[in-house]
Write a protein that holds these residues in place. Structure first.
Motif, PDB file in Angstrom:
ATOM      1  N   HIS A 364       1.045  -1.081  -0.065  1.00  0.00           N
ATOM      2  CA  HIS A 364      -0.093  -0.082  -0.009  1.00  0.00           C
ATOM      3  C   HIS A 364       0.939   1.127  -0.081  1.00  0.00           C
ATOM      4  N   GLU A 365       0.469   2.356  -0.495  1.00  0.00           N
ATOM      5  CA  GLU A 365       1.027   3.666  -0.481  1.00  0.00           C
ATOM      6  C   GLU A 365       0.999   3.941   0.914  1.00  0.00           C
ATOM      7  N   ARG A 366       1.893   4.645   1.622  1.00  0.00           N
ATOM      8  CA  ARG A 366       1.811   5.209   3.188  1.00  0.00           C
ATOM      9  C   ARG A 366       1.180   6.262   3.120  1.00  0.00           C
ATOM     10  N   GLN A 367       0.121   6.210   4.273  1.00  0.00           N
ATOM     11  CA  GLN A 367      -0.537   7.828   4.205  1.00  0.00           C
ATOM     12  C   GLN A 367      -0.196   8.087   5.774  1.00  0.00           C
ATOM     13  N   ILE A 368       0.441   9.489   5.640  1.00  0.00           N
ATOM     14  CA  ILE A 368       0.908  10.098   7.003  1.00  0.00           C
ATOM     15  C   ILE A 368       0.222  11.146   7.221  1.00  0.00           C
ATOM     16  N   ASN A 369      -0.605  11.033   8.394  1.00  0.00           N
ATOM     17  CA  ASN A 369      -1.305  12.132   8.739  1.00  0.00           C
ATOM     18  C   ASN A 369      -1.021  12.676  10.061  1.00  0.00           C
ATOM     19  N   ARG A 370      -0.426  13.758  10.273  1.00  0.00           N
ATOM     20  CA  ARG A 370       0.152  14.375  11.560  1.00  0.00           C
ATOM     21  C   ARG A 370      -0.725  15.071  12.360  1.00  0.00           C
ATOM     22  N   LYS A 374      -8.032  15.610  11.956  1.00  0.00           N
ATOM     23  CA  LYS A 374      -8.537  14.922  10.663  1.00  0.00           C
ATOM     24  C   LYS A 374      -8.806  13.578  11.159  1.00  0.00           C
ATOM     25  N   PRO A 375      -9.784  13.008  10.395  1.00  0.00           N
ATOM     26  CA  PRO A 375     -10.427  11.642  10.642  1.00  0.00           C
ATOM     27  C   PRO A 375      -9.332  10.548   9.930  1.00  0.00           C
ATOM     28  N   THR A 376      -9.339   9.679  10.693  1.00  0.00           N
ATOM     29  CA  THR A 376      -8.561   8.358  10.322  1.00  0.00           C
ATOM     30  C   THR A 376      -9.223   7.791   8.863  1.00  0.00           C
ATOM     31  N   ARG A 377      -8.221   7.254   8.126  1.00  0.00           N
ATOM     32  CA  ARG A 377      -8.484   6.878   6.815  1.00  0.00           C
ATOM     33  C   ARG A 377      -8.437   5.302   6.693  1.00  0.00           C
ATOM     34  N   THR A 378      -9.349   4.638   5.757  1.00  0.00           N
ATOM     35  CA  THR A 378      -9.025   3.171   5.648  1.00  0.00           C
ATOM     36  C   THR A 378      -8.723   3.095   4.182  1.00  0.00           C
ATOM     37  N   ILE A 379      -7.613   2.363   4.144  1.00  0.00           N
ATOM     38  CA  ILE A 379      -7.213   2.224   2.369  1.00  0.00           C
ATOM     39  C   ILE A 379      -7.694   0.695   2.095  1.00  0.00           C
ATOM     40  N   TYR A 380      -8.527   0.846   1.094  1.00  0.00           N
ATOM     41  CA  TYR A 380      -9.047  -0.878   0.785  1.00  0.00           C
ATOM     42  C   TYR A 380      -8.350  -0.984  -0.649  1.00  0.00           C
ATOM     43  N   ASP A 381      -8.194  -2.391  -0.801  1.00  0.00           N
ATOM     44  CA  ASP A 381      -8.011  -2.924  -2.199  1.00  0.00           C
ATOM     45  C   ASP A 381      -8.943  -4.079  -2.523  1.00  0.00           C
ATOM     46  N   TRP A 382      -9.829  -3.588  -3.346  1.00  0.00           N
ATOM     47  CA  TRP A 382     -11.299  -4.599  -3.373  1.00  0.00           C
ATOM     48  C   TRP A 382     -10.791  -6.153  -3.716  1.00  0.00           C
ATOM     49  N   ARG A 383      -9.684  -6.145  -4.308  1.00  0.00           N
ATOM     50  CA  ARG A 383      -9.235  -7.552  -4.936  1.00  0.00           C
ATOM     51  C   ARG A 383      -9.026  -8.435  -3.575  1.00  0.00           C
TER      52      ARG A 383
END
Length: 510
Positions: A364-370, A374-383
């Motif tokens: 996954h591409e890394r998401q950095i949120n300092r 901001k709300p948390t994110r959920t990174i899905y891969d539908w596969r």
């Protein structure tokens, strides 16, 4: 002072007697004798010591001022609060006396810092290829339209003084390893020694003198690039003064005005090009030529560049029943076959790699949120959820991971879900990507949609033709006149009755 000069002139140059000097100046003879006997050039007046109500509290006040000076500006107590604390201890004097004492204390401290407090140092000299110096700083840039606080890595060769500046969002191990690789790549080699302060990503524990318990991952990186790490004494930044000065020089050169870029990769590409340009523009100072000229001669003394160090940080994670793992307030999907099982998370500066049982599961591409606002994110891969919806096709309709399907799949799903059994058919179409190239399956779906036949059977037919490299849009054939039927056949089921037996005992024509 002028009158004293007149007295000395009359007595020593004009040789006038004491009586005449007394007559001319109006001073007593005893006063004139005292000045001449003392040989005083300028008068000195003694000021008698006057006791102050603050004297018993002077040491306490000086200690408080020293403590407050070590704090940040916003955390310091005002003098009014300090005066109130002194009054609580028994001080009966005024606030103005405390303020005057504080002003004099600050002036004396400033004089000390500019003279004896600055210390005495020995100039350092480094051989070509001997060492480099590393340090972090904090600066700001506009990334994607938002003002962002950056952690900036500075790496500088000690002999040629060429440098590289690279920006990150965090000061973690993986960022540190990445900064070293890019620096050695730009320098075209590796020096023999690295000079650092006692940063937590490199030193686990500080011992006596130069004794250090070095972090194992940092030591692995140093062993990979074959250089010796050397750590300064605590609070002794002058031991790596070149890179400390580089931090100061970089601000007006690179960060003023604040750079504006769409993403961090674009900023780092600009920083690298700007550093290379500054190499050519900046004179070395101690050696003839620019930094780039001296670096050209130093290259021969650098160790050839090895392959990049695989600088990831590994953490153990357990996959949730919803096929997710959590990292840095965000969640990332994992293939459903590893739900409720432990996996290994490999953390890189720009990506996250999930591995288990000796194989790479996904990336996954890394998401950095300092920002915690901001709300948390959920990174899905539908596969990752295809094996689940094959058992539970009804979850496709409102499944969160499938909100990010490609446009062709979304349009096909919209058409299929309008008829009974469409859930199952759509799941079967999506499952084709487990066995065939996703782009080929998507092409088959788009062709089926363009032909107006949004069915599973038609998608499979087109997919097989694409795989077998058969044409799906062949040219229209113009049938010759000789091959056209003179009489079109008519559908007449009564003809089949003629084949049936008419007499008793006769058998069917078949």
């Amino acid at each position: 002072m002028g009158l004293l000069n007149v007295i000395r002139k009359m007595a020593l140059r004009e040789q006038l007697p004491i009586r005449e000097i007394s007559r001319r100046t109006g001073l007593s003879r005893n006063t004139i004798k005292k000045y001449l006997k003392a040989g005083t050039v300028e008068p000195k007046f003694t000021v008698p010591e006057r006791p102050s109500k603050l004297d018993p509290f002077a040491d306490k006040l000086a200690a408080w001022l020293k403590t407050e000076a070590s704090k940040s500006r916003k955390q310091r107590r005002p003098l009014t609060h300090i005066h109130a604390d002194l009054v609580a201890l028994g001080y009966t004097g005024s606030y103005n006396r405390v303020a005057a004492f504080a002003r004099e204390w600050r002036r004396e401290r400033q004089r000390e810092q500019q003279t004896t407090g600055r210390g005495v140092f020995v100039p350092l000299s480094f051989r070509p290829g001997e060492a480099f110096q590393f340090d972090w700083s904090e600066d700001y840039a506009v990334i994607g339209g938002e003002r962002t606080k950056l952690q900036v890595a500075h790496i500088k060769l000690s002999h040629s003084r060429v440098f590289l500046v690279r920006a990150y969002l965090l000061q973690t191990h993986e960022m540190l390893f990445d900064a070293h690789w890019h620096a050695f790549r730009v320098f075209a080699g590796v020096p023999g020694r690295g000079i650092y302060d006692n940063m937590r990503t490199a030193v686990d524990r500080i011992g006596r003198g130069k004794e250090r318990q070095i972090n194992m991952r940092f030591l692995a990186m140093a062993n990979h690039y074959v250089f010796e790490p050397d750590f300064c004494n605590p609070a002794s930044g002058w031991e790596k003064g070149q890179v400390e000065k580089n931090v100061q020089d970089a601000r007006p050169r690179l960060w003023q005005p604040i750079p504006n870029f769409p993403d961090l990769a674009s900023l780092n590409a600009w920083l690298e090009q700007r550093c290379l340009q500054l190499w050519k523009e900046t004179p070395h100072g101690h050696l003839p030529g620019s930094l780039a000229d001296v670096w050209t001669t130093e290259q021969a003394e650098l160790m050839p560049l090895p392959p990049p160090f695989d600088g990831f940080i590994e953490q153990s994670k357990r996959v949730s029943p919803t096929c997710l793992i959590s990292f840095e307030r965000n969640r990332y999907s994992v293939p459903a076959s590893f739900a409720n099982r432990p996996v290994s998370l490999r953390i890189y500066p720009d990506r996250l790699v999930i591995a288990a049982e000796g194989q790479i599961l996904c990336e996954h591409e890394r998401q950095i949120n300092r920002s915690h606002d901001k709300p948390t994110r959920t990174i899905y891969d539908w596969r990752h959820y295809l094996t689940v919806i094959q058992r539970k096709p009804g979850a496709l309709r409102n499944g969160a991971p499938f909100a990010e399907l490609p446009g062709g799949f979304q349009k096909l799903q919209e058409l299929m879900l309008r008829r009974p059994g469409g859930d199952r058919e759509m799941v079967d179409v999506l499952a084709l990507v487990l066995h065939h190239d996703e782009q080929v399956v998507l092409t088959a779906v788009e062709l089926a949609l363009s032909e107006g036949v949004a069915t599973k059977t038609h998608v499979l037919n087109i997919l097989h033709r694409l795989i077998d490299e058969k044409a799906t849009d062949g040219p229209t054939i113009d049938t010759p006149q000789a091959l056209r039927l003179r009489r079109e056949p008519k559908a007449d089921v009564d003809r089949y009755d003629n084949l049936r037996a008419r007499a008793p005992g006769d058998r069917h024509a078949s």
